[in-house]
Design a protein around this motif. Structure first.
Motif, PDB file in Angstrom:
ATOM      1  N   LEU A 167       0.961  -1.173   0.132  1.00  0.00           N
ATOM      2  CA  LEU A 167       0.136  -0.117  -0.018  1.00  0.00           C
ATOM      3  C   LEU A 167       0.743   1.328  -0.004  1.00  0.00           C
ATOM      4  CD1 LEU A 167      -2.758  -1.189   2.726  1.00  0.00           C
ATOM      5  CD2 LEU A 167      -3.073  -0.901   0.140  1.00  0.00           C
ATOM      6  N   PHE A 168       2.210   1.090   0.276  1.00  0.00           N
ATOM      7  CA  PHE A 168       3.102   2.270   0.389  1.00  0.00           C
ATOM      8  C   PHE A 168       3.834   2.400  -0.648  1.00  0.00           C
ATOM      9  CE2 PHE A 168       1.775   1.130   4.733  1.00  0.00           C
ATOM     10  CZ  PHE A 168       1.520   2.264   5.140  1.00  0.00           C
ATOM     11  N   GLU A 169       4.450   3.812  -0.916  1.00  0.00           N
ATOM     12  CA  GLU A 169       5.390   4.061  -2.007  1.00  0.00           C
ATOM     13  C   GLU A 169       6.555   3.193  -2.087  1.00  0.00           C
ATOM     14  OE1 GLU A 169       4.681   6.029  -4.432  1.00  0.00           O
ATOM     15  OE2 GLU A 169       2.709   6.423  -3.522  1.00  0.00           O
ATOM     16  N   PRO A 170       7.115   2.932  -3.371  1.00  0.00           N
ATOM     17  CA  PRO A 170       8.404   2.179  -3.576  1.00  0.00           C
ATOM     18  C   PRO A 170       9.432   2.920  -2.526  1.00  0.00           C
ATOM     19  CG  PRO A 170       7.222   2.379  -5.435  1.00  0.00           C
ATOM     20  CD  PRO A 170       6.603   3.211  -4.580  1.00  0.00           C
ATOM     21  N   ASP A 171      10.439   2.271  -1.896  1.00  0.00           N
ATOM     22  CA  ASP A 171      11.521   2.786  -1.295  1.00  0.00           C
ATOM     23  C   ASP A 171      11.062   3.339  -0.155  1.00  0.00           C
ATOM     24  OD1 ASP A 171      13.284   1.859  -3.286  1.00  0.00           O
ATOM     25  OD2 ASP A 171      12.665   3.800  -4.448  1.00  0.00           O
ATOM     26  N   SER A 172       9.917   3.293   0.475  1.00  0.00           N
ATOM     27  CA  SER A 172       9.347   3.891   1.576  1.00  0.00           C
ATOM     28  C   SER A 172       9.536   3.301   2.698  1.00  0.00           C
ATOM     29  CB  SER A 172       8.000   4.650   1.711  1.00  0.00           C
ATOM     30  OG  SER A 172       7.076   3.680   1.294  1.00  0.00           O
ATOM     31  N   VAL A 173       9.545   1.886   2.688  1.00  0.00           N
ATOM     32  CA  VAL A 173       9.566   0.718   3.715  1.00  0.00           C
ATOM     33  C   VAL A 173      10.826   0.115   3.747  1.00  0.00           C
ATOM     34  CG1 VAL A 173       8.214  -1.304   4.716  1.00  0.00           C
ATOM     35  CG2 VAL A 173       6.994   0.744   3.471  1.00  0.00           C
ATOM     36  N   LEU A 174      11.251   0.170   4.992  1.00  0.00           N
ATOM     37  CA  LEU A 174      12.710  -0.535   5.419  1.00  0.00           C
ATOM     38  C   LEU A 174      12.539  -2.058   5.365  1.00  0.00           C
ATOM     39  CD1 LEU A 174      15.740   0.270   5.990  1.00  0.00           C
ATOM     40  CD2 LEU A 174      15.016  -0.149   8.343  1.00  0.00           C
ATOM     41  N   ALA A 175      13.568  -2.855   4.744  1.00  0.00           N
ATOM     42  CA  ALA A 175      13.247  -4.304   4.807  1.00  0.00           C
ATOM     43  C   ALA A 175      14.358  -4.898   6.201  1.00  0.00           C
ATOM     44  CB  ALA A 175      14.017  -4.929   3.642  1.00  0.00           C
TER      45      ALA A 175
END
Length: 399
Positions: A196-204
């Motif tokens: 649901l979130f923008e690419p590159d906005s969530v940390l893996a």
């Protein structure tokens, strides 16, 4: 940091098969969902858990969890009805969570019961300093990936940079709510929250321990093995086993009470109370396991208080004593020895009644009945006897 954990568990588990959702499948004597929720409630970072249950089963699910998870309590565990899609269930649970916009929310699959405390702490910590929308626990793809066309291997896929997203997935409540609302407006359907979130906005965040998901029956052996090895290796868990035995004569003019049920019969068991040998054997087993003596100490036949007493009430008192010592009942197995009557018509009712008294699921209460093959007083139908074995558990002091 502290957070609210949301557990989507409203699916029907069609890929798993069977006649009930996979989150209620028993694993090592407990429903899968209980293992999952226990991991979350045991974490110091989690101050509340909200489970999204199948439609019409929210109260049943919450009651099961309160019974099966010793650390749960009314203040930190709730269940709501989920929806048809995963995102509908998360949305319903988030609405019920009553969290502040700035609070953190961790979404964790109900079918992932092996979450390690260290991995939960790490993904929560990472979310707070990610500088983006949040963080997701998972692991890099290590298998060789292929495309298939017409049933044949076609091309090899470059696996560098590929990441298998698992759970928990951690976001600010306000951001998750807005993302879910946007998906609803735009009629988007996603398989996980990070989509649901923008690419590159969530940390893996790479998991350090196995965190498998129960998808089909072939996943069961690996999950059972993980849970069994962790339980056997844990120094914090204390278990105790108790055995109980009771025997009473049969007497004309007395009602026959077995396992809290009145059984039609020409004679009944003679005793100071209602002489229910099934419940008396279970009560003695529980007292023995918890180191609390026996029935004669707590309910002596010389005390008129207990004349004609309902043994269901007595067993309820014993269960309360066991709980006060920090133990929870895990399972109970009973063998009734009686020439007559046949217990087949009454077995289910007895098991359900006793399970309720012990605060366990009916699947963890087992009643067997056998005869004495005509040998001795029991074989001549002069009386009945019962053997009971129970397993109880508690967290070891100081652990």
């Amino acid at each position: 940091m502290t957070c609210c954990a949301i557990v989507p568990a409203a699916g029907g588990g069609r890929r798993f098969g069977g006649d009930r959702p996979k989150q209620f499948v028993p694993i090592l004597g407990r429903p899968l969902l209980a293992w999952t929720v226990e991991r979350l409630l045991a974490a110091s970072e989690v101050d509340r858990v909200v489970v999204a249950a199948p439609a019409g089963h929210a109260e049943e699910t919450r009651a099961m969890l309160l019974r099966e998870v010793p650390t749960s309590c009314d203040a930190d565990l709730s269940a709501v009805e989920g929806g048809r899609r995963r995102q509908d269930s998360v949305r319903a649970a988030l609405a019920a969570a009553e969290v502040a916009p700035s609070d953190w929310v961790a979404v964790h699959d109900g079918a992932r019961p092996c979450l390690a405390a260290a991995d939960l702490a790490e993904v929560l910590r990472s979310a707070t300093w990610s500088g983006g929308a949040g963080a997701v626990l998972g692991r890099p793809v290590s298998d060789t990936l292929k495309t298939v066309e017409g049933g044949r291997l076609h091309e090899t896929v470059d696996r560098s940079g590929l990441f298998r997203a698992e759970t928990p997935q951690v976001f600010r409540a306000v951001d998750l709510r807005e993302a879910l609302d946007r998906a609803e407006r735009e009629n988007l359907q996603v398989s996980d929250e990070s989509s649901l979130f923008e690419p590159d906005s969530v940390l893996a965040v790479t998991a350090s321990h196995p965190n498998p998901k129960l998808t089909d029956p072939s996943d069961l052996p690996a999950i059972e093995a993980l849970l069994r090895s962790e339980r056997e290796a844990s120094p914090a868990l204390e278990t105790a086993v108790g055995h109980g035995y009771d025997i009473h004569r049969l007497k004309a003019g007395r009602p026959l009470i077995l396992g809290g049920q009145r059984i039609p019969h020409e004679t009944g068991l003679d005793g100071h109370s209602d002489a229910d040998v099934v419940l008396h054997a279970i009560g003695d087993a529980l007292l023995g396991a918890a180191g609390l003596g026996d029935l004669g100490i707590h309910f002596p036949p010389s005390d008129e208080t207990w004349r004609g007493a309902d043994s269901s009430e007595l067993l309820g008192r014993i269960v309360a004593m066991v709980l006060e010592r920090g133990f929870a009942v895990r399972n109970c197995d009973v063998t009734l020895i009686a020439e007559r009557p046949s217990m087949a018509p009454y077995r289910s009712a007895i098991e359900e009644h006793v399970a309720g008294l012990l605060r366990i699921g009916p699947e963890r209460m087992n009643l067997k009945a056998t005869t004495h093959e005509g040998l001795g007083p029991l074989g001549r139908g002069e009386g009945m006897a019962a053997h009971a074995t129970v397993l109880i558990e508690r967290t070891r002091a100081g652990a």
